[in-house]
Enzyme design. Sequence first.
Site, PDB file in Angstrom:
ATOM      1  N   TYR A  33       0.912  -1.268   0.092  1.00  0.00           N
ATOM      2  CA  TYR A  33       0.102  -0.061   0.114  1.00  0.00           C
ATOM      3  C   TYR A  33       0.940   1.314  -0.146  1.00  0.00           C
ATOM      4  CZ  TYR A  33       1.038   0.868   5.078  1.00  0.00           C
ATOM      5  OH  TYR A  33       1.602   1.201   6.160  1.00  0.00           O
ATOM      6  N   ARG A  52       7.925   4.004  -4.907  1.00  0.00           N
ATOM      7  CA  ARG A  52       8.410   3.003  -3.833  1.00  0.00           C
ATOM      8  C   ARG A  52       7.123   1.796  -4.170  1.00  0.00           C
ATOM      9  NH1 ARG A  52       7.641   5.638   2.061  1.00  0.00           N
ATOM     10  NH2 ARG A  52       5.530   5.706   1.588  1.00  0.00           N
ATOM     11  N   ARG A 100      -7.755 -20.576  -1.657  1.00  0.00           N
ATOM     12  CA  ARG A 100      -6.714 -20.368  -0.587  1.00  0.00           C
ATOM     13  C   ARG A 100      -5.567 -21.369  -0.664  1.00  0.00           C
ATOM     14  NH1 ARG A 100      -4.959 -21.234   4.419  1.00  0.00           N
ATOM     15  NH2 ARG A 100      -4.291 -19.506   5.514  1.00  0.00           N
ATOM     16  N   HIS A 102      -1.111 -21.023   0.401  1.00  0.00           N
ATOM     17  CA  HIS A 102      -0.138 -20.247   0.577  1.00  0.00           C
ATOM     18  C   HIS A 102       0.770 -20.068  -0.547  1.00  0.00           C
ATOM     19  CE1 HIS A 102      -1.095 -21.355   4.616  1.00  0.00           C
ATOM     20  NE2 HIS A 102      -0.250 -20.685   5.043  1.00  0.00           N
ATOM     21  N   LYS A 147       6.603  -1.847   1.799  1.00  0.00           N
ATOM     22  CA  LYS A 147       5.459  -1.206   2.453  1.00  0.00           C
ATOM     23  C   LYS A 147       4.204  -2.189   2.213  1.00  0.00           C
ATOM     24  CE  LYS A 147       3.302   3.193   3.308  1.00  0.00           C
ATOM     25  NZ  LYS A 147       3.519   3.183   4.732  1.00  0.00           N
ATOM     26  N   GLU A 180      12.664   2.466  13.789  1.00  0.00           N
ATOM     27  CA  GLU A 180      11.749   3.541  13.290  1.00  0.00           C
ATOM     28  C   GLU A 180      10.552   3.526  14.258  1.00  0.00           C
ATOM     29  OE1 GLU A 180      10.069   2.895   9.395  1.00  0.00           O
ATOM     30  OE2 GLU A 180      10.050   0.592   9.691  1.00  0.00           O
ATOM     31  N   LEU A 205      11.287   1.490   6.765  1.00  0.00           N
ATOM     32  CA  LEU A 205      10.753   1.728   5.557  1.00  0.00           C
ATOM     33  C   LEU A 205      11.257   3.147   5.093  1.00  0.00           C
ATOM     34  CD1 LEU A 205       8.343   1.309   3.569  1.00  0.00           C
ATOM     35  CD2 LEU A 205       7.199   3.099   4.878  1.00  0.00           C
TER      36      LEU A 205
HETATM   37  N1  PDD Z   1       3.134   5.533   7.204  1.00  0.00           N
HETATM   38  N2  PDD Z   1       7.814   3.963   8.748  1.00  0.00           N
HETATM   39  C1  PDD Z   1       6.566   3.330   8.768  1.00  0.00           C
HETATM   40  C2  PDD Z   1       6.691   1.917   9.292  1.00  0.00           C
HETATM   41  C3  PDD Z   1       5.485   3.763   8.211  1.00  0.00           C
HETATM   42  O1  PDD Z   1       4.313   3.077   8.036  1.00  0.00           O
HETATM   43  C4  PDD Z   1       5.543   5.085   7.509  1.00  0.00           C
HETATM   44  C5  PDD Z   1       4.297   5.599   6.926  1.00  0.00           C
HETATM   45  C6  PDD Z   1       6.867   5.838   7.281  1.00  0.00           C
HETATM   46  C7  PDD Z   1       6.905   7.104   6.767  1.00  0.00           C
HETATM   47  O2  PDD Z   1       6.758   6.961   5.433  1.00  0.00           O
HETATM   48  P1  PDD Z   1       6.422   8.288   4.729  1.00  0.00           P
HETATM   49  O3  PDD Z   1       7.071   9.061   4.963  1.00  0.00           O
HETATM   50  O4  PDD Z   1       6.470   7.735   3.289  1.00  0.00           O
HETATM   51  O5  PDD Z   1       4.920   8.520   4.785  1.00  0.00           O
HETATM   52  C8  PDD Z   1       8.220   5.154   7.992  1.00  0.00           C
HETATM   53  C9  PDD Z   1       1.832   5.507   6.516  1.00  0.00           C
HETATM   54  C10 PDD Z   1       1.494   7.151   6.573  1.00  0.00           C
HETATM   55  C11 PDD Z   1       0.838   4.724   7.198  1.00  0.00           C
HETATM   56  O6  PDD Z   1       0.714   3.508   7.458  1.00  0.00           O
HETATM   57  O7  PDD Z   1      -0.169   5.475   7.165  1.00  0.00           O
END
Ligand code: PDD
Length: 297
Positions: A33, A52, A100, A102, A147, A180, A205
């Site tokens: 996403y 990304r 379904r 895996h 992501k 993070e 991320l």
């Molecule tokens: N989250 N690290 C993680 C684990 C994240 O889920 C996000 C973003 C970031 C920051 O990424 P960016 O600057 O590209 O938004 C770092 C989004 C906003 C979410 O899950 O809603």
Amino acid sequence: MSRIAYVNGRYVRHRNAMVHVEDRGYQFADGVYEVVVVHRGALIDGEAHLDRLDRSLRELRIVRPMSRAALQLVMRELLRRNRVRDGLLYLQVTRGVARRDHKFPLVIEPALVMTARCNGLWSEARFQKGVSVISLDDIRWGRADIKSVSLIANVLAKQAAAEAGAYEAWLLDRDGAVTEGASSNAWLVGEQGQLVTRGIGSEILGGVTRATILRLAADMGVRVEERAFTIDEVRMASEAFLSSSSSAVLPVLKIDGGTIGDGRPGPVTRRLYDAYIGYVRSLSETSETRNTGERAG
Ligand code: PDD
């Protein structure tokens, strides 16, 4: 006006927007996403988010649902139909629908869902108030750079933070270093006024906001160290903040109940926040000029 979602080629009422029970996103969290901020009608750093997305899809061998130009058309149309000027656009691609199992079929049509909503973004009051964070073990899988919609560890961390009265959880690797936040990147300001944030790798991320902040910091002549840092360094730091598309630059004033610096947003965070908001405004102005020009022409 009812909210509209985009689901696999159709614009449908949000309340009726549904996917198949055998969608692999639902069964296996087999999908990725993006969340993009919309400011004055402009998609902020839209290209970087789509870059990304491409990378996440490639890493998981999920087929790209449509060309970038087609994706951008749907994104704009969804904003128009929902009359979103300031808010968030959510985009999700899953591997698709299959019985379904895996292991996945090699030929399968990916599923694409998008939603958009008006949302208050950053504000001076929110900046001044700042947030507190708690520290927790990072129990996520080893590819936090993708992501992925498999967010259960992030969900649990964020819930624990909320239940402790904090906004975010900063996650610690096995060496006790911060990777993070559960949904944001983590930063501190070191003794010499230098910015410190974890380097790019499979543990974090690569935030789009993070990359923008790094560019702005370089322009401003702020020294940056991209490296692991410990929770003790955060406690001793003069300033700390988090970054994400929806939160921009948000001061972190407390960690695990202890005050960071003097407990108020610091000068380096302030300068970066101003630079970031200035950058977002300039992007939306450029896109407004372009749109007006297009209409006039
Ligand atoms: N989250 N690290 C993680 C684990 C994240 O889920 C996000 C973003 C970031 C920051 O990424 P960016 O600057 O590209 O938004 C770092 C989004 C906003 C979410 O899950 O809603």
